[in-house]
Motif scaffolding. Structure first.
Motif, short mmCIF file in Angstrom:
data_model
loop_
_atom_site.label_atom_id
_atom_site.label_comp_id
_atom_site.label_asym_id
_atom_site.label_seq_id
_atom_site.Cartn_x
_atom_site.Cartn_y
_atom_site.Cartn_z
N LEU A 174 74.62 29.63 64.29
CA LEU A 174 76.02 29.22 64.21
C LEU A 174 76.14 27.75 63.81
O LEU A 174 77.07 27.36 63.12
CB LEU A 174 76.74 29.49 65.53
N GLN A 204 74.79 27.53 59.87
CA GLN A 204 75.09 28.78 59.20
C GLN A 204 74.93 28.73 57.69
O GLN A 204 74.32 29.60 57.08
CB GLN A 204 76.51 29.23 59.54
N THR A 241 79.83 36.28 58.74
CA THR A 241 79.09 35.79 59.90
C THR A 241 78.78 36.93 60.87
O THR A 241 77.66 37.09 61.34
CB THR A 241 79.91 34.71 60.63
#
Lengths: 295, 321
Positions: A278, A281, B133
């Motif tokens: 995260l 990314q 994501t």
């Protein structure tokens, strides 16, 4: 990004509003459906890892019932996952560092220095990208015994760097060579004119410019080394050097299924990768796509 | 080892070598130092690569020609006997059949799903990056964790799959998915597909960013519907990426082994045994090192053939493009 929406926007001119909305709605419905399929196993692991063991045998996979944060620390201490975590670090850090250093040096030489046999050496390394681990796992087992490495962390670190499991110097040289080839030549020439040695050109001029490429390689090797299962399973049978992957596997293969501790151990194992993903990314996705698309 | 290879390889006829000599003789000390730098920079990587990659690779050829059991000092040379034995080994055929099922389903499903999702994300860009994501997350998970979680999803008593089937009235379908020989292979495949489709989606989505939207718009103005635009405009434009992800998935399918070890260990019976697992099983669990290595050579040949076919396909695609 806006222009990407063009196909959908053009339909607008030809179709009635409600039809367009239905089309967009069904597209999002598909995305959300797959989103749920994607997320459910994550939720299952996290919620089971936070269960109170007292209640778990009633329905072990009921989501977010009898939450007890201490289950995670139980796994860390009682389940032994703290030790496995340390071992995983002891394997991953040298693997990442070694792969970066060796691939950066070799990738630089193969990209920017003219010498006889250069292409032959490059293609020899690229052969490594095509040899699956399955093809070498058996002889490597006996070679590591002969080398006296079997059972020590080096039995996983060194083959990891060498590319036996698919993520070491072959991949690194592939990425770094391509990266160095794209760098402009003028800076290096200027440094040479100023009397810099080849090593100084590399160290002072080219290496700083290669930082983004090194970051891509670093995250790529990190997560594959952290997650690797087969090499520790085959070459690290002992308890003392066991990493999270085989620790979890052996823990879960036991006769008694402590679902909550297995899940908590899984959370401990996946958390660092998710956090790093995260944060980095862009680098991550770039690494995965570049590794595949550049060739 | 590498230094000799790089700097003083004894091949006087090579043109590059003559150039190198000329350079060094030509009073250019910089050139000479360049050669040494190259040798020093490549040597460590090459030495490790030769020791732990090429030597085991060559040894696998050697082992496959012996009847070694892993324990004795001597390795008896038996020629091609292991390969002859493979031809008559029903368990190998079963592993091969399972592997074919694995490769076909394990390639077609993630690539189709990935293509569908990537094109939807591309044409409805709002939240596209959020979904990218999200879909990528399973790819980051270690296979051990994926296997364990899907074991729970398939759990005969508490698993969500059976609960879901009961909920929608298909009670008669419920079973222990990994213990039932008819479903075990597909159940393991389900977990593998779950962990791979996000990778395919992200790669195809990246490939779509390079597609010229004007062409797609023109097709839309000409009255092509969504499906036609996908079929005749978008898919041809991303054909190279599509070939690439297809072949990565396909080649990986020949060597799959970790999902099998984690989820079923080949069972029930040999119903989930694939080639890689069979090689592992023979060499490490039954001490037939020679025979297991011969099976691994079969895997190598199959995946190298697949890789070469894929390279040809890509070159063909490039010439046409």
């Amino acid at each position: 990004m806006a222009s990407v929406g063009a196909p959908a926007e053009h339909t607008r001119m030809f179709s009635p509003l409600h039809r367009r909305m239905a089309a967009t709605g069904s597209r999002y419905a598909i995305l959300v459906l797959f989103g749920v399929i994607t997320l459910y196993p994550f939720i299952l692991v996290v919620s089971t890892g936070l269960r109170d063991p007292v209640s778990i045998n009633v329905n072990p996979f009921a989501l977010f019932e009898n939450i007890r944060l201490a289950t995670i620390s139980d796994a860390w201490t009682l389940g032994g996952f703290g030790g496995y975590f340390k071992n995983t670090l002891l394997i991953t850090v040298p693997t990442v560092a070694g792969t970066i250093v060796l691939s950066t040096m070799a990738g630089y030489a193969l990209a920017r220095i003219q010498f006889p046999g250069r292409n032959l050496i490059f293609f020899t390394f690229m052969l490594g990208l095509m040899i699956p681990f399955t093809s070498i796992m058996i002889p490597l087992f006996y070679e590591l015994i002969d080398l006296g490495l079997f059972g020590s962390v080096w039995a996983v670190i060194l083959p990891g760097i060498a590319g036996s499991a698919g993520f070491g110097v072959p991949l690194g040289i592939f990425l770094m060579r391509a990266f160095f080839q794209d760098l402009p030549n003028e800076l290096a020439e200027a440094a040479r004119v100023d009397g810099a040695t080849e090593f100084q050109v590399f160290r002072k001029v080219m290496l700083p410019l290669a930082a983004p490429g090194i970051a891509v390689l670093g995250v790529l090797v990190f997560f594959q080394s952290w997650n690797q299962f087969l090499m520790p399973l085959l070459y690290l049978p002992g308890e003392e050097n066991r990493p999270l992957s085989t620790g979890l596997y052996i823990f879960a293969s036991g006769r008694v299924q402590d679902f909550e501790l297995i899940a908590a151990g899984s959370v401990i194992m996946i958390l660092p990768v998710i956090v790093i993903f995260l944060i980095f990314q862009r680098t991550f996705v770039k690494g995965v796509t570049a590794g595949a698309l550049k060739g | 080892m590498a230094e000799t290879k790089v700097a003083t390889r004894p091949r006087p006829a090579s043109r590059g070598r003559r150039r190198a000599i000329a350079r060094r003789a030509g009073a250019s000390t910089a050139r000479g130092s360049e050669l040494w730098t190259a040798a020093l920079f490549i040597a460590p990587a090459l030495a490790l690569y030769i020791l732990l990659m090429l030597i085991p690779f060559l040894n696998s050829v050697y082992f496959s020609l012996t009847d070694w059991n892993g324990a004795t000092l001597a390795k008896n040379f038996v020629g091609l006997a292991n390969y002859a034995e493979m031809l008559q080994d029903p368990q190998l055929y079963e592993a091969f059949r399972n592997n074919l099922v694995w490769i076909v389903i394990g390639t077609v499903v993630p690539v189709s799903v990935g293509l569908l999702l990537a094109m939807i994300m591309w044409s409805t860009p709002r939240f596209a990056l959020v979904f990218r994501t999200l879909f990528f997350l399973p790819y980051l998970l270690p296979i051990v964790v994926v296997g364990l979680v899907w074991n729970w999803i398939y759990h005969p008593l508490y698993g969500v799959l059976n609960s879901f089937l009961e909920l929608i009235g298909f009670d008669y379908l419920t079973r222990g998915w990994l213990a039932d020989g008819d479903t075990a292979l597909y159940a393991v495949l389900g977990a593998a597909i779950w962990s791979a489709f996000g990778f395919v989606t992200v790669l195809l989505f990246a490939g779509l960013q390079g597609v010229n939207t004007d062409v797609v718009d023109a097709a839309a103005i000409d009255g092509a519907n969504w499906l036609q635009r996908a079929r005749y405009v978008v898919i041809p434009a991303i054909a190279p990426v599509l070939t690439l992800v297809t072949s990565i998935t396909l080649i990986g399918g020949f060597a799959v082994i970790d999902f099998i070890i984690v989820m079923t260990n080949g069972g029930p019976g040999n119903r989930t045994s694939v080639l890689g697992f069979y090689a592992y099983n023979q060499a490490f669990q039954r001490n037939s090192v020679g025979y297991g290595t011969a099976v691994s050579i079969l895997i190598t040949v199959l995946s190298l053939v697949a890789a070469v076919v894929f390279i040809k396909l890509r070159e063909g695609g490039r010439e046409r493009g």
